[in-house]
Design a protein around this motif. Structure first.
Motif, PDB file in Angstrom:
ATOM      1  N   ASP A 150     -30.228-100.232  20.436  1.00 42.33           N
ATOM      2  CA  ASP A 150     -30.996-101.467  20.593  1.00 42.33           C
ATOM      3  C   ASP A 150     -30.686-102.409  19.438  1.00 42.33           C
ATOM      4  O   ASP A 150     -30.631-101.999  18.280  1.00 42.33           O
ATOM      5  N   GLY A 151     -30.478-103.675  19.746  1.00 36.56           N
ATOM      6  CA  GLY A 151     -30.192-104.664  18.716  1.00 36.56           C
ATOM      7  C   GLY A 151     -28.725-104.994  18.577  1.00 36.56           C
ATOM      8  O   GLY A 151     -28.369-105.930  17.861  1.00 36.56           O
ATOM      9  N   ILE A 152     -27.867-104.208  19.240  1.00 35.07           N
ATOM     10  CA  ILE A 152     -26.418-104.446  19.180  1.00 35.07           C
ATOM     11  C   ILE A 152     -25.877-104.521  20.599  1.00 35.07           C
ATOM     12  O   ILE A 152     -26.089-103.619  21.404  1.00 35.07           O
ATOM     13  N   SER A 153     -25.162-105.588  20.893  1.00 28.15           N
ATOM     14  CA  SER A 153     -24.557-105.745  22.203  1.00 28.15           C
ATOM     15  C   SER A 153     -23.201-105.050  22.224  1.00 28.15           C
ATOM     16  O   SER A 153     -22.372-105.260  21.338  1.00 28.15           O
ATOM     17  N   GLY A 154     -22.986-104.213  23.217  1.00 28.99           N
ATOM     18  CA  GLY A 154     -21.704-103.523  23.327  1.00 28.99           C
ATOM     19  C   GLY A 154     -21.700-102.191  22.599  1.00 28.99           C
ATOM     20  O   GLY A 154     -22.728-101.708  22.107  1.00 28.99           O
ATOM     21  N   ASN A 155     -20.522-101.592  22.522  1.00 29.23           N
ATOM     22  CA  ASN A 155     -20.384-100.270  21.911  1.00 29.23           C
ATOM     23  C   ASN A 155     -20.469-100.334  20.395  1.00 29.23           C
ATOM     24  O   ASN A 155     -20.132-101.344  19.776  1.00 29.23           O
ATOM     25  N   VAL A 156     -20.896 -99.217  19.816  1.00 32.43           N
ATOM     26  CA  VAL A 156     -20.970 -99.113  18.356  1.00 32.43           C
ATOM     27  C   VAL A 156     -20.684 -97.674  17.965  1.00 32.43           C
ATOM     28  O   VAL A 156     -20.985 -96.737  18.710  1.00 32.43           O
ATOM     29  N   SER A 164     -34.479-104.286  15.391  1.00 35.56           N
ATOM     30  CA  SER A 164     -34.382-103.451  16.590  1.00 35.56           C
ATOM     31  C   SER A 164     -33.557-102.200  16.318  1.00 35.56           C
ATOM     32  O   SER A 164     -33.861-101.117  16.823  1.00 35.56           O
ATOM     33  N   VAL A 165     -32.507-102.326  15.524  1.00 35.11           N
ATOM     34  CA  VAL A 165     -31.691-101.172  15.151  1.00 35.11           C
ATOM     35  C   VAL A 165     -32.546-100.147  14.417  1.00 35.11           C
ATOM     36  O   VAL A 165     -32.518 -98.946  14.722  1.00 35.11           O
ATOM     37  N   LYS A 166     -33.317-100.614  13.455  1.00 38.92           N
ATOM     38  CA  LYS A 166     -34.188 -99.722  12.688  1.00 38.92           C
ATOM     39  C   LYS A 166     -35.221 -99.068  13.598  1.00 38.92           C
ATOM     40  O   LYS A 166     -35.467 -97.854  13.505  1.00 38.92           O
ATOM     41  N   ALA A 167     -35.830 -99.847  14.486  1.00 40.49           N
ATOM     42  CA  ALA A 167     -36.865 -99.318  15.379  1.00 40.49           C
ATOM     43  C   ALA A 167     -36.320 -98.291  16.358  1.00 40.49           C
ATOM     44  O   ALA A 167     -37.064 -97.447  16.865  1.00 40.49           O
ATOM     45  N   SER A 168     -35.005 -98.333  16.640  1.00 38.33           N
ATOM     46  CA  SER A 168     -34.410 -97.401  17.603  1.00 38.33           C
ATOM     47  C   SER A 168     -34.224 -95.999  17.026  1.00 38.33           C
ATOM     48  O   SER A 168     -33.846 -95.083  17.751  1.00 38.33           O
TER      49      SER A 168
END
Length: 353
Positions: free
Chosen positions: A338-344, A172-176
């Motif tokens: 997308d793919g990570i819950s919370g802040n990054v 999901s991170v990659k797709a975002s």
């Protein structure tokens, strides 16, 4: 119907739910009263047996003009969609079609500076309009497409993560739209000074590589001298082995409660950074240093690090104000992907790969 003078007439409504009828014998007058919208048959039956019927239509009387503007209960203007465009809704639209959908305009955001929206990166000028085409921002040339989206060739979107993002859906991170990730591999303890591996380093680096992301790593340093900096770099090189690391390995220098660390002079800190980077480079990796604007300007001799990659942290929506050279920019710690819950942490890279 012609009624003889000596005959009587009975009037009746066949749809009393729509209209009623009352006949006045003294006035010889028939009054029809509408009850609800629709049609009703009014029948007249004379005493001689003759009948005649008329159909009446009851419509709802409105106090509004057909051109009146429609609003919702909160006094927000309503719109109707025609083809791919929206126009202000009129009362006539309401009367014409009971299934008509009405829309309300949501409050728009006034963006300024760098913004990441739905995985795409934009740059908004002071008039809150995004830029397009080739732009020089803080001395770096970027290219934005006709929709204002930053082109991949002139700066790529990335993130950096550690144990504080324990569960990541890398696909999901990659797709975002994320192109690269820099993963913390370890840190030196502030109290004991012992080297500690980030507990999620291995799972993060495996997941990111499997998803096709470019991967770099960083180490949170509290080295008090060059020997400790070399020790930290050696740990990084050992942890990087076998994982196909294709982004630089960075030393992260920032404030720490470790005794003696914050009191290092700029020259001592720069010597430690140089020792770290030389060790990383001798192991076959690209080396760099991460710090915020204040540290690069006041606590590090940045001019002595021109041979290494510079990763600048400055959370300024209008863009970095740091006047020195930098290769990556960490522009927020409160990003959403997308793919990570919370802040990054969110980053832009200008390395060109």
């Amino acid at each position: 119907m012609v009624v003889p003078a000596d005959a009587t007439v009975i009037w009746e409504s066949l749809e009393t739910n729509v209209a009623t009828v009352v006949y006045s014998e003294t006035e010889r007058k028939c009054t029809v009263t509408g009850v609800m919208e629709g049609t009703a048959v009014i029948r007249a039956t004379a005493s001689n047996g003759k009948t005649q019927e008329i159909t009446v239509t009851v419509t709802k009387e409105s106090k509004y003009e057909s051109t009146a503007q429609l609003y919702d209960a909160d006094k927000n203007a309503l719109y109707v969609k025609e083809n791919d465009n929206y126009r202000l809704a009129k009362y006539a639209d309401y009367l014409k079609d009971s299934t008509q959908k009405f829309y309300r305009k949501l409050q728009s955001f006034l963006y300024t500076g760098w913004q990441t929206i739905d995985g795409c990166t934009y740059y908004y000028q002071s008039d809150h309009n995004y830029v397009t085409g080739d732009q020089i921002i803080q001395g770096i040339t970027y290219h934005f497409d006709v929709n204002g989206v930053l082109a991949q060739g002139s700066g790529t979107l990335g993130i950096d993560v550690s144990k504080y993002q324990p569960s990541i859906n890398w696909s999901s991170v990659k797709a975002s739209g994320v192109n690269f990730v820099i993963i913390r591999c370890g840190y030196r303890g502030a109290s004991t000074g012992v080297l500690i591996q980030d507990p999620y380093y291995v799972s993060h680096v495996k997941g990111a590589r499997a998803a096709g992301l470019k991967v770099g790593i960083y180490f949170f340093s509290t080295a008090l001298n060059e020997a400790e900096a070399v020790e930290e770099a050696s740990m990084c090189a050992a942890l990087a082995a076998g994982y196909g690391i294709n982004y630089p390995i960075f030393i992260d220098v920032e404030s720490s409660p470790r005794p003696g660390y914050n009191g290092l002079s700029a020259s001592e800190r720069t010597a430690n950074i140089t020792a770290f980077c030389k060790t990383i480079r001798s192991a076959g990796y690209s080396a760099g240093v991460y710090a915020n604007k204040n540290w690069f300007s006041e606590k590090i001799n940045a001019g002595a690090l021109s041979g290494y990659k510079i990763w600048l942290a400055q959370y300024n929506s209008a863009g970095p104000t740091y006047t020195g050279h930098y290769d990556l920019w960490q522009y927020t710690s409160k990003g959403s992907v997308d793919g990570i819950s919370g802040n990054v942490d969110m980053d832009q890279s200008y390395l060109g790969y």
